[in-house]
Design a protein around this motif. Structure first.
Motif, mmCIF file in Angstrom:
data_model
loop_
_atom_site.group_PDB
_atom_site.id
_atom_site.type_symbol
_atom_site.label_atom_id
_atom_site.label_comp_id
_atom_site.label_asym_id
_atom_site.label_seq_id
_atom_site.Cartn_x
_atom_site.Cartn_y
_atom_site.Cartn_z
ATOM 1 N N UNK A 149 0.816 -1.212 0.000
ATOM 2 C CA UNK A 149 0.000 0.000 0.000
ATOM 3 C C UNK A 149 0.843 1.252 0.000
ATOM 4 N N UNK A 150 0.195 2.376 -0.255
ATOM 5 C CA UNK A 150 0.846 3.676 -0.354
ATOM 6 C C UNK A 150 0.989 4.277 1.034
ATOM 7 N N UNK A 151 1.850 3.666 1.825
ATOM 8 C CA UNK A 151 2.115 4.159 3.174
ATOM 9 C C UNK A 151 3.492 3.686 3.593
ATOM 10 N N UNK A 152 4.023 4.240 4.684
ATOM 11 C CA UNK A 152 5.410 3.976 5.058
ATOM 12 C C UNK A 152 5.616 2.618 5.704
ATOM 13 N N UNK A 205 1.535 15.449 16.801
ATOM 14 C CA UNK A 205 2.539 15.041 15.820
ATOM 15 C C UNK A 205 2.160 13.688 15.219
ATOM 16 N N UNK A 206 1.709 12.757 16.087
ATOM 17 C CA UNK A 206 1.276 11.445 15.604
ATOM 18 C C UNK A 206 0.122 11.592 14.620
ATOM 19 N N UNK A 207 -0.784 12.511 14.889
ATOM 20 C CA UNK A 207 -1.934 12.719 14.018
ATOM 21 C C UNK A 207 -1.477 13.118 12.611
ATOM 22 N N UNK A 208 -0.559 14.056 12.520
ATOM 23 C CA UNK A 208 -0.114 14.541 11.225
ATOM 24 C C UNK A 208 0.779 13.578 10.474
ATOM 25 N N UNK A 209 1.537 12.750 11.216
ATOM 26 C CA UNK A 209 2.499 11.837 10.586
ATOM 27 C C UNK A 209 2.185 10.397 10.981
ATOM 28 N N UNK A 210 0.908 10.060 10.927
ATOM 29 C CA UNK A 210 0.433 8.780 11.440
ATOM 30 C C UNK A 210 1.081 7.590 10.740
ATOM 31 N N UNK A 211 1.263 7.670 9.420
ATOM 32 C CA UNK A 211 1.839 6.530 8.700
ATOM 33 C C UNK A 211 3.247 6.212 9.204
ATOM 34 N N UNK A 243 13.636 0.915 3.113
ATOM 35 C CA UNK A 243 13.313 0.710 1.701
ATOM 36 C C UNK A 243 11.952 1.312 1.368
ATOM 37 N N UNK A 244 10.967 1.040 2.240
ATOM 38 C CA UNK A 244 9.615 1.569 1.989
ATOM 39 C C UNK A 244 9.598 3.092 2.112
ATOM 40 N N UNK A 245 10.312 3.615 3.104
ATOM 41 C CA UNK A 245 10.342 5.069 3.297
ATOM 42 C C UNK A 245 10.978 5.755 2.095
#
Length: 452
Positions: A149-152, A205-211, A243-245
């Protein structure tokens, strides 16, 4: 006619387990006496049910699952395929608009379309496909083990921490690491530590960068600190995250901004942008000079347009990722941490049967009210109760079985937790703020479900 070609899944298959108890470890356990509730816990409905009621309830919930699985077919496969097609169309439209992202209307339209596309892919497609909800189709592409999926977060790590750990040990303190994601105190039973004073801030911060928080959460820092993970395994998991990041960063913050910049630089300039000036030179000299000046100005203008396109597309991609993260955070936290949900000690569920597992899923989850579009964008996790009862069931079926789940809740005196998004999210943030400080108490829980 149904197109599924596999038998009704076992318990282990339902949870899409990577590790864990054998498939019959819950279904075949003998009935056990109702557990004792912990001190300071309000009257837990699980403790009020007799062993016979718990087992009968388990059979009723199993029957719903088996009935739905028995009729899965073309309607269901068309649903997921059309949803994937819609997502891809939104992405193409968004990327096309963002080529001209230096123009405000195109930036707004492209950013909005990309935000919706990322939400749809993350919630209704990625999360649910990786849960195994569409494995019955035997499609090699739309499959829990092949989908990414399109996430980290790397797919394998997420499937273990979420599909197995969270959905097996839902809301069991000390077992379900999704309770506060190892960084927040969201239940009064958790021991207070001074670091929790900062949780209202790092919650934002978790909310904005949840992935990215989910990707790091998959590492299991408690296991690392306890020495339960070898350095080799930690390094392999860190490498997978890296790798995913890298893929995510290159795609959203380098490749697509560069594409917008390149196409902007190649676009023809505006005619009539520059007017020739007068002077005492001859006509030929004046014309040559103005042509040279125009070429220099044109090159500078193209370079400036390319730079603006790069920055504006990068900003659009960043904004879309933030929107997706905030939305995913809000839906997930509302489904797990509002005031109505229960948590459980390990002693309470030590002898849990399959019926008891169902009851725990009911009590540990909460729904969010909304219409069809809201449920689609929520990945149907707005039916969090139904999702926790049946994590492998196609999400499009949750709205259909919800009335039957409510009817069972009414007959057995169980709550059916639901409420509007604003109310659910408000109680979550209130809990995070209150439990940042010492003390705190278990808030009142809803009573048995009563039809309106």
């Amino acid at each position: 006619m149904a197109t599924n070609q596999i038998d009704t899944p076992t318990v282990a298959t339902r949870l899409n387990e990577i590790q864990g108890p054998p498939a019959d470890s819950l279904r075949n356990r003998p009935s056990s006496p109702p557990p004792k509730t912990s001190l300071n816990e309000p009257d837990n409905p699980l403790a009020r049910l007799t062993p016979e009621q718990i087992e009968e309830l388990g059979r009723e919930f199993d029957a719903i699952h088996d009935e739905v699985y028995g009729e899965l077919g073309e309607r269901d496969s068309n649903y997921i395929r059309s949803t994937i097609k819609l997502h891809r169309q939104l992405v193409l439209a968004a990327r096309a608009m963002l080529i001209g992202s230096r123009y405000r209307p195109l930036w707004l339209g492209g950013t909005a379309a990309l935000s919706v596309a990322k939400i749809l892919e993350n919630m209704e497609i990625g999360h649910n496909v990786m849960h195994g909800q569409w494995d019955w189709m035997n499609d090699p592409d739309i499959n829990s083990q092949s989908w990414d999926w399109d996430t980290a977060s790397p797919a394998d790590a997420w499937r273990h921490s979420h599909n197995y750990e969270h959905h097996t040990f839902t809301n069991i303190r000390g077992k379900d690491r999704d309770l506060g994601y190892e960084i927040m105190r969201i239940d009064p039973h958790q021991k207070w530590h001074p670091v929790y004073l900062l949780q209202p801030f790092y919650n934002l911060i978790l909310m904005g960068f949840f992935e990215w928080g989910v990707a790091l959460h998959d590492l299991n820092f408690d296991a690392i600190r306890a020495g339960e993970k070898s350095k080799g395994k930690v390094n392999r998991e860190l490498k997978a995250i890296g790798v995913k990041a890298r893929k995510q960063v290159v795609k959203d913050y380098i490749a697509f901004p560069l594409l917008s910049a390149a196409l902007s630089a190649l676009a023809p300039g505006r005619s009539g942008s520059f007017s020739p000036g007068g002077g005492s030179t001859t006509g030929h000299e004046s014309t040559a000079r103005h042509e040279s000046t125009a070429r220099h100005r044109s090159a500078a203008a193209r370079g400036s347009a390319a730079a603006r396109s790069f920055k504006s597309t990068l900003a659009a991609n960043f904004t879309a990722n933030i929107v997706r993260n905030v939305w995913a955070y809000s839906i997930i936290f509302c489904g797990h941490f509002p005031d109505q949900t229960y948590t459980f000690s390990q002693a309470e569920v030590a002898e849990e049967t399959r019926g008891g597992w169902y009851v725990r899923q009911l009590l540990g989850s909460a729904n969010i009210d909304g219409g069809p579009l809201f449920h689609l964008l929520a990945g149907n996790l707005s039916f969090q109760v139904e999702h926790h009862l049946y994590p492998d069931m196609p999400s499009s079926r949750y709205s259909e079985i919800a009335p039957r789940v409510r009817e069972i809740c009414g007959r057995y005196g169980l709550p059916y937790n639901t409420g509007p998004l604003g109310k659910q999210l408000g109680t979550v943030h209130r809990t995070i703020l209150r439990l940042a400080f010492p003390g705190g108490r278990v808030r009142p829980k809803p009573g048995p479900y009563r039809p309106e």
